[in-house]
Write an enzyme that holds these catalytic residues in place. Structure first.
Site, PDB file in Angstrom:
ATOM      1  N   LEU A  29       0.509  -1.330   0.045  1.00 16.90           N
ATOM      2  CA  LEU A  29      -0.257  -0.168   0.193  1.00 16.90           C
ATOM      3  C   LEU A  29       0.741   0.736  -0.128  1.00 16.90           C
ATOM      4  CD1 LEU A  29      -2.608  -0.801   3.104  1.00 16.90           C
ATOM      5  CD2 LEU A  29      -2.950  -0.416   0.650  1.00 16.90           C
ATOM      6  N   HIS A  30       0.947   2.662  -0.937  1.00 15.57           N
ATOM      7  CA  HIS A  30       1.737   3.421  -0.684  1.00 15.57           C
ATOM      8  C   HIS A  30       0.881   4.924  -1.462  1.00 15.57           C
ATOM      9  CE1 HIS A  30       1.852   2.465  -4.603  1.00 15.57           C
ATOM     10  NE2 HIS A  30       2.234   3.744  -5.680  1.00 15.57           N
ATOM     11  N   ARG A  31      -0.360   4.332  -1.805  1.00 14.85           N
ATOM     12  CA  ARG A  31      -1.665   5.529  -2.333  1.00 14.85           C
ATOM     13  C   ARG A  31      -1.851   6.425  -1.645  1.00 14.85           C
ATOM     14  NH1 ARG A  31      -1.270   5.801  -7.640  1.00 14.85           N
ATOM     15  NH2 ARG A  31      -0.832   3.420  -9.212  1.00 14.85           N
ATOM     16  N   ARG A  69       6.570   6.215   3.710  1.00 12.73           N
ATOM     17  CA  ARG A  69       5.317   7.308   3.609  1.00 12.73           C
ATOM     18  C   ARG A  69       4.521   6.255   4.243  1.00 12.73           C
ATOM     19  NH1 ARG A  69       3.851   8.354  -0.413  1.00 12.73           N
ATOM     20  NH2 ARG A  69       1.751   7.791  -0.920  1.00 12.73           N
ATOM     21  N   ASP A 109      -2.851  -1.293  -4.219  1.00 15.72           N
ATOM     22  CA  ASP A 109      -2.816  -0.548  -4.558  1.00 15.72           C
ATOM     23  C   ASP A 109      -1.950   0.351  -5.842  1.00 15.72           C
ATOM     24  OD1 ASP A 109      -0.658   0.362  -2.991  1.00 15.72           O
ATOM     25  OD2 ASP A 109      -1.828   2.475  -1.974  1.00 15.72           O
TER      26      ASP A 109
END
Length: 373
Positions: free
Chosen positions: A212-214, A247, A287
């Site tokens: 997950l990074h969006r 992040r 994602d």
């Protein structure tokens, strides 16, 4: 005839690697790899480029971070200086990052032809920075190298001439097939995630992989918490490993996200280590745009945690399901896979490992045509 191959982030190098290998096999075109430095990654050392089978970049521009405007501006200034010092016959850009946009604009204003690899992809989501980059790059490119039928239709609707649109397959698939074959001859014991995989497989267990990074998923506390709740529920039935984007990790701590005891957090993975991990997963929950395509290429079930995708062929034909961010839907789709009821996909047309060869042949012909006139 010199071509500049532009890359700004790790996934870009995975896309240009097959093009470099194809260029090395012919004599009509020469090339230079231009690393804009949009993302500086300490893991991008000699071993990374050896894994991809390509040389180190010829130029490292060190653009660095900053806001979208700051980063784009720095890349444009540096790339213009480069093109004025040694003018290439063409500039080839891949994907949809800020480097793609910045270098396309510079080249076009210097009347240098632009080739866009992965052209025509559209999510319809104008809140995505990548969507802006795709639209602007395609508005000014000269040659469009396309991965799937929907992208051809988008470009036609946008008025691009058929003669400039080339449905060639997918360089990302070229790369994953190349690397998967290489993996069969690689000692994987030293990979970061090898112990997790060996422990699960040794116990006869299946496992899943999460990425997950969006920003729309991990920068919004409520959205992230709902997704985490779904992952926690899935992990009660299937151990999950989650290589965490920096992040994303910061937001897990900032928002107090609870992932429970059955999700193993890992650091960012090198390409081969990550491929070794997800290729044998029972399901991938992600994602990522690229991972939707790579899982389809290898037939691995994928549940995409997004409301839209610019890669519809992975859903229409491949092993990907678009689940959105509703926890019930995410859990339901994952459980279908675990029960053996997940969709059976196939590898799309021309996703055969030879897209880069087609691209190089077309570019050589187009540039030869241009130099003869």
């Amino acid at each position: 005839m010199l071509i500049y191959l532009v890359a700004g982030a790790r996934p870009n190098f995975m896309k240009i690697a097959p093009i470099v290998r194809a260029l090395q096999g012919q004599e009509a075109l020469s090339y230079k790899i231009i690393h804009t430095g949009q993302h500086y990654d300490r893991e991008m050392n000699d071993v990374f480029f050896e894994e991809l089978g390509i040389p180190q970049p010829d130029v490292f521009m060190a653009a660095g971070g900053g806001s979208h405007a700051q980063q784009t501006a720095k890349i444009m200034v540096g790339f213009e200086e480069l093109c004025l010092a040694e003018r290439p016959a063409a500039v080839l850009v891949v994907g949809d990052v800020n480097s793609t946009l910045a270098c396309s604009i510079v080249a076009k204003k210097l009347v240098i032809p632009v080739a866009h690899v992965e052209a025509g992809l559209r999510s319809g989501d104008m809140a995505m920075p990548e969507e802006i980059n795709r639209l602007v790059t395609d508005a000014i490119s000269d040659w469009f190298f396309v991965t799937e039928p929907a992208a051809v239709e988008h470009l036609r609707r946008e008025g691009k001439p058929d003669s400039a649109v080339h449905y060639v397959g997918h360089v990302m698939v070229d790369n994953v097939l190349y690397q998967a074959d290489k993996l069969t001859r690689t000692d994987t014991a030293g990979f970061d995630s090898a112990a997790f995989k060996a422990e699960r497989q040794g116990a006869g267990q299946r496992y899943g992989v999460v990425t997950l990074h969006r920003p729309s998923n991990v920068d919004e506390p409520d959205t992230f918490a709902r997704i985490a709740g779904a992952l926690k529920e899935i992990a009660s039935e299937l151990p999950l490993i989650f290589p965490v984007h920096p992040r994303t990790r910061a937001n897990i701590e900032k928002f107090g996200i609870d992932l429970g005891p059955n999700i193993t957090l890992a650091g960012p993975q090198a390409y081969m280590a990550f491929l070794n991990l997800w290729k044998d997963a029972a399901v991938v929950l992600t994602d990522s745009g690229g991972l939707q395509e790579e899982t389809t290429a290898l037939g691995v079930p994928c549940v995409t945690i997004r409301e839209n995708t610019e890669r519809p062929v992975t859903v229409d034909e491949g092993s990907n399901v678009l689940a959105g961010t509703d926890p019930d839907t995410i859990v339901r789709e994952a459980r279908k896979v675990l029960r053996g009821e997940g969709k059976q996909g196939r590898r799309p047309h021309l996703w055969d490992g030879k897209a880069a060869e087609r691209i190089v042949a077309i570019l050589a012909a187009e540039l030869a045509k241009g130099s003869a006139t």
